[in-house]
Design an enzyme around this catalytic site. Structure first.
Site, PDB file in Angstrom:
ATOM      1  N   GLU A 120      -6.714   4.690   7.793  1.00  8.05           N
ATOM      2  CA  GLU A 120      -6.483   6.109   7.475  1.00  8.05           C
ATOM      3  C   GLU A 120      -7.696   6.711   6.764  1.00  8.05           C
ATOM      4  OE1 GLU A 120      -2.683   5.566   5.572  1.00  8.05           O
ATOM      5  OE2 GLU A 120      -1.819   5.046   7.515  1.00  8.05           O
TER       6      GLU A 120
ATOM      7  N   GLY B 129       2.772   2.156  10.764  1.00  8.25           N
ATOM      8  CA  GLY B 129       3.758   3.223  10.621  1.00  8.25           C
ATOM      9  C   GLY B 129       4.485   3.590  11.899  1.00  8.25           C
TER      10      GLY B 129
ATOM     11  N   LYS C 274       0.063   4.265  -0.284  1.00 12.49           N
ATOM     12  CA  LYS C 274      -0.585   5.453   0.296  1.00 12.49           C
ATOM     13  C   LYS C 274      -0.369   6.655  -0.637  1.00 12.49           C
ATOM     14  CE  LYS C 274       0.242   3.433   4.784  1.00 12.49           C
ATOM     15  NZ  LYS C 274       0.207   3.602   6.216  1.00 12.49           N
TER      16      LYS C 274
ATOM     17  N   ASN D 120       0.869  -1.183   0.000  1.00 14.77           N
ATOM     18  CA  ASN D 120       0.000   0.000   0.000  1.00 14.77           C
ATOM     19  C   ASN D 120       0.903   1.230   0.000  1.00 14.77           C
ATOM     20  OD1 ASN D 120      -1.782   2.059   0.507  1.00 14.77           O
ATOM     21  ND2 ASN D 120      -2.193   1.459   2.634  1.00 14.77           N
TER      22      ASN D 120
ATOM     23  N   GLU E 256      -5.251  -4.964  10.686  1.00 15.72           N
ATOM     24  CA  GLU E 256      -4.194  -3.975  10.880  1.00 15.72           C
ATOM     25  C   GLU E 256      -4.465  -3.197  12.169  1.00 15.72           C
ATOM     26  OE1 GLU E 256      -2.221  -2.757   6.966  1.00 15.72           O
ATOM     27  OE2 GLU E 256      -4.062  -1.608   7.099  1.00 15.72           O
TER      28      GLU E 256
ATOM     29  N   SER F 111       3.638  -2.323  10.390  1.00 14.65           N
ATOM     30  CA  SER F 111       5.080  -2.374  10.652  1.00 14.65           C
ATOM     31  C   SER F 111       5.724  -3.713  10.314  1.00 14.65           C
ATOM     32  CB  SER F 111       5.372  -1.965  12.105  1.00 14.65           C
ATOM     33  OG  SER F 111       4.997  -0.610  12.314  1.00 14.65           O
TER      34      SER F 111
ATOM     35  N   HIS G   8      -9.270   1.118   4.834  1.00 18.76           N
ATOM     36  CA  HIS G   8      -8.007   1.326   5.556  1.00 18.76           C
ATOM     37  C   HIS G   8      -8.270   2.283   6.719  1.00 18.76           C
ATOM     38  CE1 HIS G   8      -3.938   2.569   6.521  1.00 18.76           C
ATOM     39  NE2 HIS G   8      -3.536   1.472   5.899  1.00 18.76           N
TER      40      HIS G   8
ATOM     41  N   GLY H  14       2.891  -1.191   4.284  1.00 19.88           N
ATOM     42  CA  GLY H  14       2.899   0.231   3.966  1.00 19.88           C
ATOM     43  C   GLY H  14       4.301   0.698   3.616  1.00 19.88           C
TER      44      GLY H  14
HETATM   45  C1  PEP Z   1      -0.596   0.107   6.207  1.00 22.40           C
HETATM   46  O1  PEP Z   1      -0.806   1.316   6.247  1.00 22.40           O
HETATM   47  O2  PEP Z   1      -1.395  -0.623   5.619  1.00 22.40           O
HETATM   48  C2  PEP Z   1       0.611  -0.399   6.857  1.00 22.40           C
HETATM   49  C3  PEP Z   1       0.627  -1.647   7.189  1.00 22.40           C
HETATM   50  O3  PEP Z   1       1.634   0.503   7.059  1.00 22.40           O
HETATM   51  P1  PEP Z   1       3.104   0.162   7.647  1.00 22.40           P
HETATM   52  O4  PEP Z   1       3.557  -1.134   7.037  1.00 22.40           O
HETATM   53  O5  PEP Z   1       3.941   1.327   7.246  1.00 22.40           O
HETATM   54  O6  PEP Z   1       2.942   0.039   9.143  1.00 22.40           O
END
Ligand code: PEP
Length: 247
Positions: free
Chosen positions: A97, A171, A14, A12, A165, A210, A95, A231
């Site tokens: 966000e 993040g 973003k 992703n 998630e 992460s 998601h 991400g």
């Molecule tokens: C995400 O936003 O879907 C995500 C998993 O981000 P990250 O891997 O940066 O934590």
């Protein structure tokens, strides 16, 4: 996308990347991993170019959101029909966000997933608890309910993927313990099977939050973890391929 619980690693991007970022995709496609399904979801304007660049590689291209309607007066939105038309094979919906930045409800996310299905796209439905909700001690109950509210009618192993998630892990560099991930995925699997029977057994459950090259293998080895939604570490080919190779 294939299923029968073949692992899926989805990136992703973003709101990151410019046309020059195509170089990262080209590097991923040159490596052409085939040990699992691989999906890259760039921002909308890059989807068509990425589809062209992915060409005959195993890497598929997806989107990060879609509207519920086929077309119409919805300025700034993008329909599932157009995503399909430009060659996307999947779309992420719900998601955290988007739930936070755009106030998206689980009912809206369910409708978006249904629009994805109506246009032949796989829907990747995201769910997850906040840190306060986890601290309150009822994360599994809450996330299971969120999944049931967000899942489209007619969800099958072929057209739907669920991504767990935890919001506090996205993040942040923090991840749940192996036991916490296992407990959540087992609760989600039990709910899927209770609601959908054998079909629920085939729906892939991704973990996201992460995931990095150095923790991917341990996370992907957990029961009922069928891959990851990535991400930050999906933006660079070397990192993303490190995660894909761990699947
Ligand atoms: C995400 O936003 O879907 C995500 C998993 O981000 P990250 O891997 O940066 O934590």
């Amino acid at each position: 996308m294939t299923s029968s619980r073949r692992k899926l690693v989805a990136g992703n991007w973003k709101m990151n990347g410019l046309t020059a970022s195509m170089a990262e995709l080209v590097e991923m496609c040159d490596a052409n991993p085939s040990n699992c399904d691989v999906l890259v979801c760039p921002p909308f304007p890059l989807i068509g170019r990425f589809v062209g660049s992915a060409g005959n590689s195993h890497i598929e291209i997806g989107a990060q959101d879609c509207h519920t309607a086929e077309s119409g007066a919805h300025t700034g939105d993008v329909s599932a029909a157009l995503l399909k038309d430009v060659g996307a094979s999947a779309v992420i919906v719900g998601h955290s966000e988007r739930r936070a930045d755009h106030g998206e409800s689980s009912a809206l996310i369910k409708a978006k997933a249904e629009a994805a299905h109506a246009n032949g796209l796989t829907a990747i439905v995201c769910i997850g608890e906040t840190e306060a909700q986890r601290d309150a001690g009822n994360a599994e109950t809450l996330v299971t309910a969120q999944m049931r509210e967000s899942l489209p009618s007619g969800a099958t192993a072929a057209n739907t993927v669920v991504a767990y998630e935890p919001v506090w892990a996205i993040g942040t560099g923090r991840t749940p313990t192996t036991e916490q991930i296992a407990a959540m995925h087992s609760a989600l699997r039990a709910a899927l099977v209770a609601d959908l029977g054998d079909e629920g057994n085939g729906i892939r459950l991704l973990y996201g939050g992460s995931v990095k090259p150095n923790n991917a293998a341990e996370i992907f080895a957990i029961d009922d973890v069928d891959g990851g939604l990535i991400g930050g570490a999906s933006l660079k080919a070397a990192d993303f391929l490190g995660i894909v190779n761990a699947a």
